[in-house]
Write an enzyme that holds these catalytic residues in place. Structure first.
Site, short mmCIF file in Angstrom:
data_model
loop_
_atom_site.label_atom_id
_atom_site.label_comp_id
_atom_site.label_asym_id
_atom_site.label_seq_id
_atom_site.Cartn_x
_atom_site.Cartn_y
_atom_site.Cartn_z
N SER A 165 -33.66 36.50 21.22
CA SER A 165 -33.27 38.06 20.94
C SER A 165 -32.42 38.35 22.59
O SER A 165 -31.82 37.61 23.31
CB SER A 165 -34.27 38.83 20.56
OG SER A 165 -33.64 40.07 20.37
N ASP A 335 -31.52 36.77 9.64
CA ASP A 335 -31.40 37.64 10.54
C ASP A 335 -30.46 38.63 10.45
O ASP A 335 -29.11 38.44 10.01
CB ASP A 335 -31.29 37.00 11.90
CG ASP A 335 -31.52 37.82 13.26
OD1 ASP A 335 -31.30 39.05 13.01
OD2 ASP A 335 -31.74 37.48 14.33
N HIS A 365 -34.91 38.85 11.84
CA HIS A 365 -34.93 38.50 13.30
C HIS A 365 -35.93 38.34 13.83
O HIS A 365 -36.02 37.19 14.61
CB HIS A 365 -34.45 39.83 13.98
CG HIS A 365 -34.09 40.02 15.44
ND1 HIS A 365 -33.18 38.88 16.07
CD2 HIS A 365 -34.82 40.39 16.30
CE1 HIS A 365 -33.50 39.10 17.17
NE2 HIS A 365 -34.38 40.01 17.62
N1 LIG Z 1 -40.37 42.30 17.97
C1 LIG Z 1 -39.60 41.84 18.95
C2 LIG Z 1 -38.07 41.90 18.49
C3 LIG Z 1 -36.97 42.19 19.57
O1 LIG Z 1 -35.93 41.36 19.41
C4 LIG Z 1 -39.75 42.89 20.30
O2 LIG Z 1 -40.51 43.91 19.99
O3 LIG Z 1 -39.45 42.44 21.37
#
Ligand SMILES: N[C@@H](CCO)C(=O)O
Ligand SMILES: CC(=O)SCCNC(=O)CCNC(=O)[C@H](O)C(C)(C)COP(=O)(O)OP(=O)(O)OC[C@H]1O[C@@H](n2cnc3c(N)ncnc32)[C@H](O)[C@@H]1OP(=O)(O)O
EC number: 2.3.1.31
Length: 386
Positions: A165, A335, A365
């Site tokens: 991410s 995702d 995701h």
């Molecule tokens: N759940 C993750 C997802 C972000 O990509 C976070 O809070 O960092």
């Protein structure tokens, strides 16, 4: 302040660090990297980088692995000697995929964060928190700060830089900005540039915080924090982190706390909610308890600005210099925030046209965090074969 020589477990940093207890009970180390010029202009006059590390850096300074956390993640990748599991527990440790008997593993808190690295809640030169005075920072700025940290630690080039991410955005930006210092790069559930839809979801989150009456333009540190806005931001975000299938299967139209569904609508005494509402309330409550709202804005805006090709021509031109970097690009098949097609686009633009690995998960995701074994399997097959 501990001198590096007396601080067992790592080796030969060129600058002394201080230590404190990090989130999850890990040893959080901090190094000052001085003034940091920013991509958008101006500078942060005095920056501290906070990180956790595991294993020992070798004499050549070339066995180091950088793991990059996601939006609200911390430096606590692995339990190590601490009390709490890390967010990729089981990936890093003695005998694990990233074997700390061989590798020196670092996870640094993102610039603008609230887990030790300089961010809006840090104290500025006048003794007050930056608050509204904290400047706009980009993914590229954070990578430059991390490069300074690598210099201070005596790390000449990373054996691998790995992230999911926003961590994937930082990993990719490392490869593009410093191709001579990154030998392998894993970009998981991420992209070459934030899309209009990602920017749109992010804008709604940022506005939710800014419109909280407690926000006070960002200068709320001597009053009540904007918890309602931050909680709403997390709810919006969390919906994008999960799939429709997962939410449907897990919660359906069920009511929470003994409420009843009658004629298709919730008929409840008191404050009963649908189960999915209760779940989102809980996710909001958890984040509000561990994250600073200004940092949430700073990091979200940095991610909105993510575009590895900015100022570097086409995407292919921007990535041309990475020809010597071995890449893994992976997507979570369900995702709906970082669509697999974005990973395909990135992979196709890399020199050598890397195939995209799929992480099979119904979750959406967040699969890059929940499917640790799948992520570990990918890394084992690629960068960490025995
Ligand atoms: N759940 C993750 C997802 C972000 O990509 C976070 O809070 O960092
Ligand atoms: C303190 C720290 O660890 S911060 C640093 C680590 N954090 C990060 O790195 C950020 C990234 N991590 C994350 O975003 C998450 O931890 C993830 C994606 C890995 C996993 O998400 P989780 O929230 O743990 O999983 P999940 O979606 O299954 O939710 C479980 C929680 O929802 C609660 N829950 C489930 N159903 C309901 C419901 N109907 N009503 C209320 N709560 C509910 C569970 O009780 C559980 O609560 P808990 O976390 O307080 O034990």
């Amino acid at each position: 302040m501990l001198s590096p020589e007396t601080d067992a477990g790592t080796a030969k940093p060129a600058a002394a660090w201080s230590t404190s207890v990090g989130l999850g009970g890990g040893v959080l180390r901090s190094i000052h990297i001085g003034e940091l010029p920013l991509e958008a202009g101006g500078a942060l006059p005095s920056v501290t980088m906070a990180f956790e590390c595991w294993g020992t850096l070798n004499e050549a300074g070339d066995n180091a692995v950088l793991i990059q956390h996601a939006l609200t993640g911390s430096t606590h990748v692995s339990r190590g000697d601490s009390e709490e599991d890390g967010w990729w527990e089981g990936l890093v440790g003695p005998g694990e995929v990233i074997d700390t008997d061989k590798f020196f593993v670092v996870c640094a808190n993102m610039l603008g964060g609230c887990y030790g690295t300089t961010g809006p809640s840090s104290v500025a030169a006048d003794g007050r928190p930056y608050g509204s005075r904290f400047p706009f920072v980009t993914i590229r700025d954070s990578v430059e700060a991390e490069a300074r940290l690598a210099d201070r630690l005596g790390i000449s080039s990373w054996y691998a830089v790995i992230g999911g991410s926003m961590g994937g955005a930082r990993a990719l930006e490392w490869a593009a900005s410093h191709p001579d210092r990154v030998r392998r790069c894993a970009v998981v559930a991420s992209c070459a540039a934030s899309t209009a839809e990602q920017i749109a979801f992010a804008q709604a989150q940022v506005l939710a915080i800014r419109q909280d009456p407690n926000f006070a333009g960002g200068d709320y540190y001597d009053g009540a924090p904007p918890t309602l806005g931050l909680g709403l931001a997390r709810r919006i975000a969390h919906i994008t982190y999960r799939s429709e299938e997962e939410m449907g299967g897990r919660f359906g139209r069920d009511a929470q706390d003994g409420a009843t569904i009658s004629h298709g609508r919730l008929e409840a005494p008191g404050d009963s909610r649908y189960k999915v509402e209760s779940y989102l309330d809980h996710q909001a409550h958890k984040l509000v308890g561990r994250f600073d709202a200004n940092s949430y804005i700073a990091i979200t805006e940095a991610l909105m600005s993510h575009d590895v090709a900015r100022g570097r021509g086409t995407l292919e031109e921007a990535l041309a210099e990475t020809a010597g970097v071995e890449f893994v690009v992976a997507a979570v098949n369900s995702d709906r925030l970082y669509f697999p097609a974005q990973s395909e686009e990135l992979a196709a633009a890399l020199p050598g046209q890397v195939p995209v690995a799929r992480i099979d998960s119904p979750i959406g995701h967040d699969g890059f965090l929940t499917e640790v074994a799948a992520v570990g399997g990918l890394l084992k097959e690629s960068f960490f074969r025995d």
